[in-house]
Design an enzyme around this catalytic site. Structure first.
Site, mmCIF file in Angstrom:
data_model
loop_
_atom_site.group_PDB
_atom_site.id
_atom_site.type_symbol
_atom_site.label_atom_id
_atom_site.label_comp_id
_atom_site.label_asym_id
_atom_site.label_seq_id
_atom_site.Cartn_x
_atom_site.Cartn_y
_atom_site.Cartn_z
ATOM 1 N N SER A 153 -9.935 -0.566 7.477
ATOM 2 C CA SER A 153 -9.316 -0.339 6.175
ATOM 3 C C SER A 153 -8.692 -1.575 5.552
ATOM 4 O O SER A 153 -8.550 -1.638 4.331
ATOM 5 C CB SER A 153 -8.259 0.764 6.283
ATOM 6 O OG SER A 153 -8.865 2.018 6.481
ATOM 7 N N LYS B 259 0.849 -1.190 0.000
ATOM 8 C CA LYS B 259 0.000 0.000 0.000
ATOM 9 C C LYS B 259 0.886 1.242 0.000
ATOM 10 O O LYS B 259 1.919 1.287 0.682
ATOM 11 C CB LYS B 259 -0.899 -0.034 1.234
ATOM 12 C CG LYS B 259 -1.947 1.063 1.325
ATOM 13 C CD LYS B 259 -2.818 0.825 2.558
ATOM 14 C CE LYS B 259 -3.850 1.912 2.776
ATOM 15 N NZ LYS B 259 -4.685 1.658 3.973
ATOM 16 N N SER C 79 -9.388 1.857 3.479
ATOM 17 C CA SER C 79 -8.538 2.560 2.527
ATOM 18 C C SER C 79 -7.561 1.667 1.777
ATOM 19 O O SER C 79 -6.893 2.118 0.843
ATOM 20 C CB SER C 79 -7.741 3.634 3.271
ATOM 21 O OG SER C 79 -6.899 3.055 4.263
#
Length: 530
Positions: A230, A126, A206
């Site tokens: 997330s 990420k 996210s």
């Protein structure tokens, strides 16, 4: 109950996956000679190797006998990124050193000196995880300049384990902590990530890019991060596995923060075995303790006690998935009782104000290590002056509220965080003790909503909050689907019970066999929720 380390769990899961195979529905499709991926590029790597369903132990067995190389595997994933990712926009960039790292792994395998289960395995990160060799932006143009000076600690651990850092994934900008009504999976750097199952649907966030990339078989494993939901929501919405570790089990150093009181990075994969193996590399093994079942096979559910928190607010179709899940687990010998963890309204009332104060403190500390805005006030001004930061949504209300929030030295804040910690832990601990549970289960997510910048997210998903605020582990595994849209089952347990939770999750995964490869549909049928 016995206490054993993640290493013991890893050995059990590896043995189980080699003996029985991971229970993906796609494996059956692979066996009849069809390609179970409807993407522009097939998922076949070599005879008997399907990227959709192959596990790390199976890959390592082939590398050990010379039937496969890390270079071949890395090239296969790079080809899929090139051909499939234009549909979903999950990968921001690939690493210029990935093939070099793969070649180094191949040399170790030839010498018989492989470093462990992740040696030669491609991993996506990420883009809020620091990498010295690639930009780390948190999705924001404010950080799109020079890369950080050093890798995050977790990246250093991956490199030492021989993993191939394949690239960086898109995310909800600033991990969904900028605007009051954000759109998950959108960032100014990467645009909008799409859900691979239905392309006009949202991937949640996210960790949107990490989850969508795994669903599309663009990497073997990926790293996500979570403050509250997330990792697990993105995993559930994209039909993959995501583990939010116990707080402190994985180092936060070098990860763009929201709150040191809740933030953690964690592993994501298409199966629990690969997730557990990745955690064993990310974590300090001595700190990871838990109840460990002997295997991930279906018999290991017998006698397990699971508390089902139904959350009917997520809708009747999700509730029907939970009903089918409970029935299946009971047939496997598990005892499933319905529960409602207490204190949820108070947790919802207190969490956001506490996070505002913590974000101001922690983002100022992080920005001081990077080129660009040096603190939150400068970041707010940057966004006001750059139109590209406002193309999906213009708001930065959370930034502005955090700037005005009480400092973390304020007695009112300290009392709030203390109450949050107490009530969240009691919420899980009291529920498990009252019903003698091995875990609490709940729906991870509703069916993915349509992506709409004007409306923003349509998410009220309370299941992740107790474990997130408590710092306890949670794990999402595929449970079923609604109109082609995946729904996950969220499992949670007590502090540092990660190993036992992963072992239970492997058994649940094996029993449910709910994974399905995405079909990249342009839109859902007329009966699907919007």
């Amino acid at each position: 109950m016995r206490k054993r380390s993640t290493a013991a769990l890893t050995a059990a899961l590896v043995a189980g996956s080699l003996l029985t195979g991971v229970p993906h529905a796609g494996a059956q499709a692979a066996g009849n000679g069809t390609d179970n991926s409807s993407s522009p590029a097939g998922s076949r790597l070599a005879p008997g190797v399907d990227l959709d369903t192959v596990t790390i132990p199976e890959l390592q067995a082939r590398m050990a006998d010379g039937a496969l190389t890390s270079s071949d595997l890395t090239r296969a994933y790079l080809r899929r990124i090139e051909t499939v990712d234009p549909k979903i926009h999950a990968v921001l960039r690939t690493s210029p050193t990935a093939l070099r790292e793969a070649a180094a792994s191949d040399a170790r395998h030839r010498r018989g000196t492989a470093l462990g289960p992740l040696d030669g395995i491609p991993v996506l990160l990420k883009d809020n995880v620091n990498t010295r060799s690639m930009p780390t932006t948190a999705g924001s143009l404010a950080l799109a300049g020079d890369p950080p000076d050093t890798d995050a600690v977790l990246v250093t651990r991956l490199r030492k384990a021989g993993a191939v850092i394949l690239g960086k994934t898109n995310l909800s900008e600033w991990a969904n902590f900028r605007a009051a009504k954000p759109t998950s999976g959108w960032s100014a750097v990467g645009g909008q990530t799409n859900n691979p199952y239905v392309l006009d649907r949202n991937p949640c966030g996210s960790s949107a890019g990490s989850a969508a990339a795994l669903a599309a078989s663009l990497s073997q494993v990926a790293i996500g991060t979570e403050t509250d939901g997330s990792i697990v929501c993105a995993a559930g919405m994209n039909g993959v596995v995501g583990h939010k570790p116990s707080l402190g089990l994985v180092s936060r150093s070098g990860v763009v923060p929201i709150s040191a009181e809740q933030d953690t990075a964690g592993p994501m994969a298409r199966n629990v075995t690969d997730t557990a193996l990745t955690l064993s590399v990310l974590s300090d093994d001595d700190g990871s303790r838990g109840d460990v079942a002997r295997s991930g096979g279906p018999q290991s559910l017998r006698g397990k006690r699971i508390g089902l928190w139904r959350l009917p607010s997520l809708g009747p179709e999700v509730d029907a998935v939970m009903t089918r899940t409970a029935k299946s687990l009971r047939k496997a010998g598990a005892v499933v009782v319905e529960v409602t963890p207490p204190y949820q309204a108070r947790l919802a009332e207190l969490e956001f104000p506490a996070l505002l104060s913590e974000f101001h403190r922690d983002i100022d500390a992080y920005l001081s290590t990077r080129e660009g805005p040096r603190d939150l006030a400068e970041l707010i001004e940057f966004n006001r002056g750059h139109h590209e930061e406002q193309t999906c949504f213009a708001g930065q209300e959370l930034f502005e509220q955090a700037l005005a929030a009480p400092p973390t030295t304020d007695p009112g804040y300290r009392a709030m965080r203390a109450e949050l910690k107490d009530l969240s832990r009691r919420s899980v601990d009291e529920t498990m003790a009252a019903h003698h549970l091995d875990a609490i289960a709940a729906p991870t997510n509703p069916p993915a909503w349509t992506t709409d910048c004007a409306r923003g997210d349509n998410d009220v998903i309370p299941s992740s909050t107790p474990a997130a605020v408590a710092g306890y582990p949670s794990l999402s595994v595929p449970a079923g689907s609604v109109h082609e849209l995946p729904v996950g089952l969220l499992l949670m347990a007590g502090d540092h019970q990660d190993a036992g939770l992963l072992s239970l999750g492997a058994a649940v995964e094996h029993r449910l066999k709910a994974w399905r490869a995405p079909r990249y549909l342009p839109t859902a049928g007329s009966g699907a929720p919007r």
